[in-house]
Write a protein that holds these residues in place. Sequence first.
Motif, mmCIF file in Angstrom:
data_model
loop_
_atom_site.group_PDB
_atom_site.id
_atom_site.type_symbol
_atom_site.label_atom_id
_atom_site.label_comp_id
_atom_site.label_asym_id
_atom_site.label_seq_id
_atom_site.Cartn_x
_atom_site.Cartn_y
_atom_site.Cartn_z
ATOM 1 N N ARG A 1 -24.496 8.433 -10.836
ATOM 2 C CA ARG A 1 -24.066 8.685 -9.458
ATOM 3 C C ARG A 1 -23.662 10.151 -9.293
ATOM 4 N NH1 ARG A 1 -20.923 4.770 -9.292
ATOM 5 N NH2 ARG A 1 -18.954 5.785 -9.810
ATOM 6 N N TYR A 2 -22.928 10.670 -10.259
ATOM 7 C CA TYR A 2 -22.534 12.077 -10.232
ATOM 8 C C TYR A 2 -23.762 12.981 -10.277
ATOM 9 C CZ TYR A 2 -20.825 16.496 -12.234
ATOM 10 O OH TYR A 2 -20.578 17.818 -12.490
ATOM 11 N N GLN B 1 -25.570 13.109 -6.941
ATOM 12 C CA GLN B 1 -24.823 13.883 -5.950
ATOM 13 C C GLN B 1 -24.987 15.379 -6.199
ATOM 14 O OE1 GLN B 1 -20.854 12.291 -6.225
ATOM 15 N NE2 GLN B 1 -21.355 10.439 -5.064
ATOM 16 N N MET C 1 -28.200 6.831 -2.283
ATOM 17 C CA MET C 1 -27.127 7.644 -1.730
ATOM 18 C C MET C 1 -26.529 7.035 -0.461
ATOM 19 S SD MET C 1 -29.196 10.894 -0.061
ATOM 20 C CE MET C 1 -29.795 11.450 -1.648
ATOM 21 N N CYS D 1 -17.541 6.361 -1.436
ATOM 22 C CA CYS D 1 -18.388 6.258 -0.250
ATOM 23 C C CYS D 1 -17.538 6.109 1.009
ATOM 24 C CB CYS D 1 -19.328 5.051 -0.353
ATOM 25 S SG CYS D 1 -20.562 5.178 -1.659
ATOM 26 N N TRP E 1 -22.590 8.185 0.397
ATOM 27 C CA TRP E 1 -21.740 8.998 -0.441
ATOM 28 C C TRP E 1 -20.817 9.849 0.407
ATOM 29 C CZ3 TRP E 1 -26.178 11.155 -4.007
ATOM 30 C CH2 TRP E 1 -26.573 10.142 -4.885
ATOM 31 N N LEU F 1 -19.645 12.832 0.661
ATOM 32 C CA LEU F 1 -19.715 14.264 0.398
ATOM 33 C C LEU F 1 -20.461 14.940 1.532
ATOM 34 C CD1 LEU F 1 -22.855 14.783 -0.607
ATOM 35 C CD2 LEU F 1 -21.979 13.955 -2.771
ATOM 36 N N SER G 1 -23.180 16.923 3.066
ATOM 37 C CA SER G 1 -24.573 17.254 2.803
ATOM 38 C C SER G 1 -25.301 17.290 4.138
ATOM 39 C CB SER G 1 -25.213 16.202 1.884
ATOM 40 O OG SER G 1 -26.626 16.250 1.970
#
Length: 295
Positions: free
Chosen positions: A67-68, A71, A142, A155, A270, A272, A274
């Motif tokens: 998963r890391y 990302q 994702m 998430c 996710w 984050l 983006s």
Amino acid sequence: MPFQFDHLRTLTALVDEGTFESAARRLHVTSSAVSQRVRTMEQTAGQVLVQRTNPVVPTEAGDAVLRYARQVLLLDQDVLSELRHGGAENRNRVPLAVNADSLSTWFLEALSELPPELGAVFEVHREDEEHTTGLLRSGAVMAAVTSTPDAVQGCSVEGLGVMRYQAVCSPEFAERHGVRGVEGLNGAPVVNFDRRDDLQDRFLRDLTGEGSRGPRHYIPASEDFARTVLLGFGWGAVPEHQCARDLEDGRLVALAPEHPVEVRLFWQRWNLRSPLLDEVTRCVREGAAARLHPM
């Protein structure tokens, strides 16, 4: 960063391709190089990351690192897109999970609104809406359409809307099996998507207190499922988008039109920043608002 960038790319390639040899071909390196990179990552993590099966399977620790890795690679794609302005050499892979009925009725139309200059290529995993979160946890995707409102770790979640189903059958089927509304349904043949599909049983339990006792057909494709019901193999719960015209034309009859089966859908992604994932989320949000019932 605890892991080298090339090692993160190697792990994702290995899990995606399933074997060390296939990952090596994708990365244009040798199989031994792939194996060495994975061993180095495992030494860094202090844990085994993949089971050496065929295909390879990530361990619980491997899921976290995968998963890391995905990302980190997503952020790298975002930067490259901004610098290069897209192009065939810089296509951005977007793995997503979605249930079959959404895929057949509204999800692809939503994705089609994504600006082409983003250079996205989609890898869509079709999975039951109650199980798509498992793909998020493993790092395989994702973002996902899910029926689960509780956010997976790492998430964010937002409501999309309600997909509404009508329990229907063909007039010939109703006549042949003595079906009048829900009367006679318990013992009549029924169509299920797969062995995890409980929409039909949920419909019957809500109205009669018990599930179906009839023979079951299993048709694991949304459009083929609807066609199977139309052809009279059995009765089933079909998305309103798929059965509305056949109901109007009399090719199907609604068994309890005032009691549709409703499935609440959510979008988990996710957590984050983006630009690519933000745009995909916007398109999915707007597509759902146009085609689903509000919550």
